[in-house]
Motif scaffolding. Structure first.
Motif, PDB file in Angstrom:
ATOM      1  N   ASP A 353       0.868  -1.175   0.000  1.00 58.72           N
ATOM      2  CA  ASP A 353       0.000   0.000   0.000  1.00 58.72           C
ATOM      3  C   ASP A 353       0.906   1.227   0.000  1.00 58.72           C
ATOM      4  O   ASP A 353       1.488   1.588   1.030  1.00 58.72           O
ATOM      5  N   LYS A 354       1.047   1.856  -1.158  1.00 57.72           N
ATOM      6  CA  LYS A 354       2.010   2.946  -1.303  1.00 57.72           C
ATOM      7  C   LYS A 354       1.578   4.223  -0.589  1.00 57.72           C
ATOM      8  O   LYS A 354       2.360   5.166  -0.471  1.00 57.72           O
ATOM      9  N   LEU A 355       0.342   4.245  -0.121  1.00 57.64           N
ATOM     10  CA  LEU A 355      -0.104   5.392   0.665  1.00 57.64           C
ATOM     11  C   LEU A 355       0.247   5.210   2.141  1.00 57.64           C
ATOM     12  O   LEU A 355       0.548   6.171   2.835  1.00 57.64           O
ATOM     13  N   LYS A 356       0.229   3.973   2.598  1.00 59.83           N
ATOM     14  CA  LYS A 356       0.474   3.712   4.010  1.00 59.83           C
ATOM     15  C   LYS A 356       1.944   3.451   4.327  1.00 59.83           C
ATOM     16  O   LYS A 356       2.359   3.596   5.476  1.00 59.83           O
ATOM     17  N   ASP A 357       2.718   3.066   3.339  1.00 58.17           N
ATOM     18  CA  ASP A 357       4.140   2.797   3.573  1.00 58.17           C
ATOM     19  C   ASP A 357       4.879   4.127   3.708  1.00 58.17           C
ATOM     20  O   ASP A 357       5.152   4.814   2.730  1.00 58.17           O
ATOM     21  N   LEU A 358       5.216   4.504   4.936  1.00 63.40           N
ATOM     22  CA  LEU A 358       5.854   5.809   5.190  1.00 63.40           C
ATOM     23  C   LEU A 358       7.204   5.923   4.512  1.00 63.40           C
ATOM     24  O   LEU A 358       7.629   7.009   4.122  1.00 63.40           O
ATOM     25  N   GLY A 359       7.899   4.798   4.373  1.00 64.36           N
ATOM     26  CA  GLY A 359       9.225   4.828   3.764  1.00 64.36           C
ATOM     27  C   GLY A 359       9.219   5.297   2.331  1.00 64.36           C
ATOM     28  O   GLY A 359      10.228   5.818   1.841  1.00 64.36           O
ATOM     29  N   LEU A 360       8.108   5.142   1.627  1.00 62.29           N
ATOM     30  CA  LEU A 360       8.039   5.556   0.227  1.00 62.29           C
ATOM     31  C   LEU A 360       7.955   7.072   0.070  1.00 62.29           C
ATOM     32  O   LEU A 360       8.041   7.576  -1.040  1.00 62.29           O
ATOM     33  N   GLN A 361       7.795   7.790   1.173  1.00 63.82           N
ATOM     34  CA  GLN A 361       7.711   9.249   1.092  1.00 63.82           C
ATOM     35  C   GLN A 361       9.091   9.914   1.071  1.00 63.82           C
ATOM     36  O   GLN A 361       9.183  11.120   0.865  1.00 63.82           O
ATOM     37  N   THR A 362      10.140   9.148   1.323  1.00 65.57           N
ATOM     38  CA  THR A 362      11.480   9.747   1.369  1.00 65.57           C
ATOM     39  C   THR A 362      12.434   9.044   0.417  1.00 65.57           C
ATOM     40  O   THR A 362      12.223   7.897   0.030  1.00 65.57           O
ATOM     41  N   LYS A 363      13.505   9.754   0.077  1.00 66.72           N
ATOM     42  CA  LYS A 363      14.561   9.196  -0.770  1.00 66.72           C
ATOM     43  C   LYS A 363      15.724   8.657   0.051  1.00 66.72           C
ATOM     44  O   LYS A 363      16.683   8.134  -0.511  1.00 66.72           O
ATOM     45  N   ASN A 364      15.670   8.804   1.344  1.00 65.22           N
ATOM     46  CA  ASN A 364      16.796   8.400   2.172  1.00 65.22           C
ATOM     47  C   ASN A 364      16.321   8.001   3.560  1.00 65.22           C
ATOM     48  O   ASN A 364      15.137   8.133   3.891  1.00 65.22           O
ATOM     49  N   GLY A 365      17.283   7.509   4.351  1.00 64.23           N
ATOM     50  CA  GLY A 365      17.014   7.214   5.749  1.00 64.23           C
ATOM     51  C   GLY A 365      17.721   8.212   6.638  1.00 64.23           C
ATOM     52  O   GLY A 365      18.245   9.229   6.160  1.00 64.23           O
ATOM     53  N   LEU A 366      17.724   7.945   7.926  1.00 62.40           N
ATOM     54  CA  LEU A 366      18.330   8.859   8.892  1.00 62.40           C
ATOM     55  C   LEU A 366      19.713   8.355   9.310  1.00 62.40           C
ATOM     56  O   LEU A 366      19.893   7.172   9.580  1.00 62.40           O
ATOM     57  N   SER A 367      20.655   9.275   9.367  1.00 57.75           N
ATOM     58  CA  SER A 367      22.031   8.919   9.722  1.00 57.75           C
ATOM     59  C   SER A 367      22.191   8.794  11.226  1.00 57.75           C
ATOM     60  O   SER A 367      21.350   9.264  12.014  1.00 57.75           O
ATOM     61  N   VAL A 368      23.289   8.177  11.634  1.00 61.63           N
ATOM     62  CA  VAL A 368      23.627   8.083  13.054  1.00 61.63           C
ATOM     63  C   VAL A 368      23.747   9.477  13.654  1.00 61.63           C
ATOM     64  O   VAL A 368      23.264   9.752  14.757  1.00 61.63           O
ATOM     65  N   ARG A 369      24.387  10.385  12.922  1.00 58.06           N
ATOM     66  CA  ARG A 369      24.570  11.753  13.415  1.00 58.06           C
ATOM     67  C   ARG A 369      23.227  12.425  13.680  1.00 58.06           C
ATOM     68  O   ARG A 369      23.028  13.087  14.705  1.00 58.06           O
ATOM     69  N   ALA A 370      22.284  12.260  12.762  1.00 55.95           N
ATOM     70  CA  ALA A 370      20.972  12.890  12.919  1.00 55.95           C
ATOM     71  C   ALA A 370      20.245  12.339  14.134  1.00 55.95           C
ATOM     72  O   ALA A 370      19.597  13.087  14.885  1.00 55.95           O
ATOM     73  N   LEU A 371      20.339  11.038  14.362  1.00 54.25           N
ATOM     74  CA  LEU A 371      19.647  10.425  15.495  1.00 54.25           C
ATOM     75  C   LEU A 371      20.278  10.838  16.821  1.00 54.25           C
ATOM     76  O   LEU A 371      19.572  11.096  17.804  1.00 54.25           O
ATOM     77  N   MET A 372      21.603  10.926  16.855  1.00 52.53           N
ATOM     78  CA  MET A 372      22.275  11.383  18.075  1.00 52.53           C
ATOM     79  C   MET A 372      21.907  12.832  18.373  1.00 52.53           C
ATOM     80  O   MET A 372      21.648  13.202  19.526  1.00 52.53           O
TER      81      MET A 372
END
Length: 523
Positions: A353-372
């Motif tokens: 379900d391409k509307l419910k899959d949140l991952g399809l809204q971005t081209k990337n993930g979050l880095s370790v630096r961003a999470l810290m």
């Protein structure tokens, strides 16, 4: 009239709480108890709140309470043709334009102001320098103004001419370093007008804490950074290099001037007042106080249930099934490294379900630096509010500012084509907050606060392997394999399941290695 700008109310900023805890000073043990309470009787969180209120009441006209908190039911109104929701927060709320720069000051992080000219970006940065104890003239002289002709020497310094003539080796050449490098508040105005080569030198200072010129090195102190840009695209005269942009910790929007406050501007003109020159000494922090405040922030708790929600949210974005054959390689970063467009592979993702899959809204993930960085700002926000631990509202309010430039939108996602969602292409802060809300909805629907099989397996592993028998290890291995079978039975894999499976594989390998050691007679 000008006197009011130099006053800080003596009443506590949080009614009913009374005086905050005083700072401990060894010298106070030897002082006469009747000699007075001294200057350090206000807790550092209370002192920073007083700084916040002084800035919003007398310095920066920012009547925007966009970081909303609610202590109970709050009224809301539908306005305009789009039925935009205006909420009247029932709890103490804050202006991001003032709060986030202050938090960046005490956490020594890098804050980017974006917005049109004349919206107070540089003025706010200057105020941060004054609150850090610097004189106005020193701050203004230390501002690095981005312009297309800026060289590395303009940014960092120059070799001393006499040394160039006399020295036989590079090591003998002394450098006249720019004074701003040694300051604990650094301001870069219009950083997107700096030439690419000079940006690389700036990156070294910002990321690694030192400047290098002609084999000479200047070690910079830990600093709070304030950068400004007039647009949100990272453009300007020069495109900002990706590595430099990635070092930005938080992005703050400079909102428009509300014309209903024009009278305040008139008052300042008539009284000849410049608020940045009238900062009360009571809200100026010493370096020792800044260090202590940061230590208190780090001691603020981030409860395990909230950490799990942050884990679940962060796991939504990196997984991309068509990116690789081996399971570990199925990430968006792999697609980027291969130089392939995501859109050319997206058609292979069928059945989701391409509307419910949140991952399809971005081209990337979050880095370790961003999470810290996110965890530091979450702790800082809770501390600023006078709380001992982070709560869910802190997370919902602060994550959008930290992840503003960290999550790249996927314009091909059908989510943005849905009625009412086109606004999220423009309003990135609300988009990230929406992503977080949807992630929390998923988390709640799965009942992960009450039962999380993988979290239980992980907790069992964290208790340690020492002393486990072969039968106990085999039991844990069986539980791990059973959990993977349960996930596989669901057929479709999304981001959180991807990270969960890889955690299970990790646990399986650790137990397998220990079992091998036991069988070899290691026990």
């Amino acid at each position: 009239m000008s006197d009011q700008y130099g006053k800080v109310p003596s009443s506590p900023t949080i009614p009913g709480r009374g005086a905050a805890k005083p700072l401990f000073d060894l010298a106070s043990l030897y002082e006469d108890p009747e000699a007075g309470s001294g200057p350090a009787q206000t807790g550092l969180d209370e002192k920073l709140r007083k700084a916040y209120y002084w800035i919003t009441n007398y310095a920066i006209i920012s009547p925007f309470y966009d970081i909303e908190y609610h202590d109970g039911p709050s009224r809301s109104f539908s306005l305009g043709d789009s039925k935009a929701q205006l909420r009247l927060p029932s709890g103490v709320s804050w202006s991001s334009f003032v709060l986030l720069p202050l938090l960046s000051l005490v956490t020594r992080r890098r804050c980017l102001f974006i917005g049109g000219p004349g919206r107070g970006k540089t003025a706010s940065a200057i105020l941060m320098g004054v609150i850090a104890g610097y004189k106005m003239k020193d701050i203004k002289r230390a501002i690095q103004h981005g312009q297309p002709q800026m060289t590395i020497a303009d940014l960092l310094g120059n070799p001393i001419p006499s040394d160039l003539m006399k020295s036989e080796t590079m090591e003998d050449i002394r450098i006249a370093w720019r004074k701003w490098l040694g300051m604990r508040v650094k301001i870069i105005d219009e950083y997107n007008r700096i030439p690419t080569r000079t940006q690389s030198a700036l990156l070294t200072v910002m990321a690694d804490g030192y400047a290098e010129l002609m084999d000479q090195v200047f070690d910079c102190p830990e600093s709070a950074w304030y950068l400004t840009a007039n647009d949100d695209a990272g453009g300007g005269t020069y495109q900002v290099i990706e590595a430099l942009k990635d070092r930005i910790d938080v992005v703050v929007h400079a909102l428009h001037f509300n014309s209903r406050f024009l009278g305040e501007l008139l008052t300042r003109i008539e009284a000849g007042v410049r608020p940045e020159e009238s900062v009360p000494s009571e809200i100026v922090f010493s370096q020792e106080e800044m260090d202590l405040a940061y230590q208190e922030i780090l001691e603020t708790a981030l409860p395990e249930p909230l950490l799990r929600r942050l884990e679940y949210f962060a796991a939504q974005f990196e997984f991309f099934e068509p990116a690789g054959e081996q399971f570990e390689y199925r990430t968006k970063d792999g697609v980027k490294l291969a130089g392939v467009e995501m859109s050319s592979l997206s058609a292979q993702e069928t059945g989701k379900d391409k509307l419910k899959d949140l991952g399809l809204q971005t081209k990337n993930g979050l880095s370790v630096r961003a999470l810290m960085t996110a965890m530091v700002y979450l702790k800082a926000t809770a501390w600023f509010r006078g709380n001992k631990e982070v709560d869910l509202e802190d997370m919902r309010n602060i994550l959008p500012f930290v992840f503003h430039d960290k999550l790249a939108q996927n314009p091909d996602s059908p989510f943005f084509d849905q009625e009412g969602n086109a606004i999220y292409r423009v309003d990135r802060l609300s988009w990230i907050r929406k992503l977080f809300d949807l992630s929390c909805d998923e988390y709640n629907a799965r009942g992960l606060d009450k039962q999380d099989a993988t979290a239980e397996l992980s907790a069992a592993f964290e208790r340690g392997l020492t002393g486990l028998t072969e039968a106990q290890v085999r039991s844990e291995l069986g539980k791990i394999e059973k959990r993977i079978e349960e996930i596989a039975a669901g057929r479709k894999i999304h981001g959180p399941a991807f990270d969960e499976i890889l955690k299970l594989k990790y646990l399986h390998q650790r137990y397998s290695n220990y079992l091998r050691w036991l069988k070899s007679g290691g026990a």
